[in-house]
Design a protein around this motif. Structure first.
Motif, PDB file in Angstrom:
ATOM      1  N   ILE A 108      18.693 -23.012 -13.207  1.00  0.00           N
ATOM      2  CA  ILE A 108      18.969 -22.956 -14.646  1.00  0.00           C
ATOM      3  C   ILE A 108      18.004 -23.857 -15.419  1.00  0.00           C
ATOM      4  N   VAL A 109      17.713 -25.023 -14.873  1.00  0.00           N
ATOM      5  CA  VAL A 109      16.772 -25.927 -15.545  1.00  0.00           C
ATOM      6  C   VAL A 109      15.396 -25.275 -15.663  1.00  0.00           C
ATOM      7  N   PHE A 110      14.888 -24.710 -14.552  1.00  0.00           N
ATOM      8  CA  PHE A 110      13.579 -24.076 -14.597  1.00  0.00           C
ATOM      9  C   PHE A 110      13.569 -22.864 -15.529  1.00  0.00           C
ATOM     10  N   LEU A 111      14.627 -22.059 -15.484  1.00  0.00           N
ATOM     11  CA  LEU A 111      14.707 -20.914 -16.388  1.00  0.00           C
ATOM     12  C   LEU A 111      14.795 -21.350 -17.850  1.00  0.00           C
ATOM     13  N   SER A 112      15.531 -22.403 -18.109  1.00  0.00           N
ATOM     14  CA  SER A 112      15.659 -22.895 -19.483  1.00  0.00           C
ATOM     15  C   SER A 112      14.331 -23.385 -20.027  1.00  0.00           C
ATOM     16  N   VAL A 113      13.610 -24.113 -19.206  1.00  0.00           N
ATOM     17  CA  VAL A 113      12.300 -24.601 -19.645  1.00  0.00           C
ATOM     18  C   VAL A 113      11.352 -23.435 -19.895  1.00  0.00           C
ATOM     19  N   SER A 114      11.360 -22.462 -18.991  1.00  0.00           N
ATOM     20  CA  SER A 114      10.452 -21.326 -19.184  1.00  0.00           C
ATOM     21  C   SER A 114      10.843 -20.488 -20.399  1.00  0.00           C
ATOM     22  N   VAL A 115      12.141 -20.305 -20.629  1.00  0.00           N
ATOM     23  CA  VAL A 115      12.586 -19.570 -21.819  1.00  0.00           C
ATOM     24  C   VAL A 115      12.216 -20.339 -23.077  1.00  0.00           C
ATOM     25  N   ALA A 116      12.397 -21.650 -23.059  1.00  0.00           N
ATOM     26  CA  ALA A 116      12.063 -22.455 -24.235  1.00  0.00           C
ATOM     27  C   ALA A 116      10.569 -22.379 -24.538  1.00  0.00           C
ATOM     28  N   ILE A 117       9.742 -22.432 -23.516  1.00  0.00           N
ATOM     29  CA  ILE A 117       8.291 -22.345 -23.736  1.00  0.00           C
ATOM     30  C   ILE A 117       7.910 -20.958 -24.244  1.00  0.00           C
ATOM     31  N   ALA A 118       8.485 -19.914 -23.617  1.00  0.00           N
ATOM     32  CA  ALA A 118       8.174 -18.545 -24.057  1.00  0.00           C
ATOM     33  C   ALA A 118       8.652 -18.312 -25.488  1.00  0.00           C
ATOM     34  N   LEU A 119       9.846 -18.771 -25.804  1.00  0.00           N
ATOM     35  CA  LEU A 119      10.368 -18.630 -27.157  1.00  0.00           C
ATOM     36  C   LEU A 119       9.522 -19.426 -28.149  1.00  0.00           C
TER      37      LEU A 119
END
Length: 115
Positions: free
Chosen positions: A58-69
């Motif tokens: 979840i941490v890695f997905l959250s960081v990647s979603v935040a960067i993509a967003l």
């Protein structure tokens, strides 16, 4: 004297039967506690192992979603802010339904513990 001997034998037999009952009951409850303890411990170990890996994901997905967003709206900090707000909304929702979750957990554990 015959009646006294029979009474003595009956009382000795009753005492022996009582001792066997207590011993058997004690062994049964030891096994019951052992069974409950091992089930609980294995459940906790599984939860910690799976939960830890899930949290890392979840941490890695959250960081990647935040960067993509952030790249999409051209502001990385706003991307992280939106992801943080999403988690805050989920947390508030969980807070309000926590009583229902508590009731389900208590109900399930009482079935396992008292059966």
């Amino acid at each position: 004297m015959s009646i006294i001997d029979k009474i003595n034998e009956s009382s000795d037999s009753a005492v022996d039967t009582g001792k066997k009952f207590v011993k058997t009951s004690l062994e049964y409850y030891k096994l019951k506690v052992f069974k409950t303890l091992t089930k609980s411990l294995t459940t906790v170990v599984k939860l910690v192992a799976v939960g830890g890996l899930l949290m890392m994901g979840i941490v890695f997905l959250s960081v990647s979603v935040a960067i993509a967003l952030g790249n999409h709206i051209e502001s990385i900090s706003l991307g992280f802010l939106y992801v943080g707000l999403f988690y805050m909304i989920i947390s508030v929702m969980m807070f309000f339904i926590s009583k229902k979750v508590d009731q389900k957990i208590i109900k399930n554990l009482s079935k396992k513990f008292f059966d």
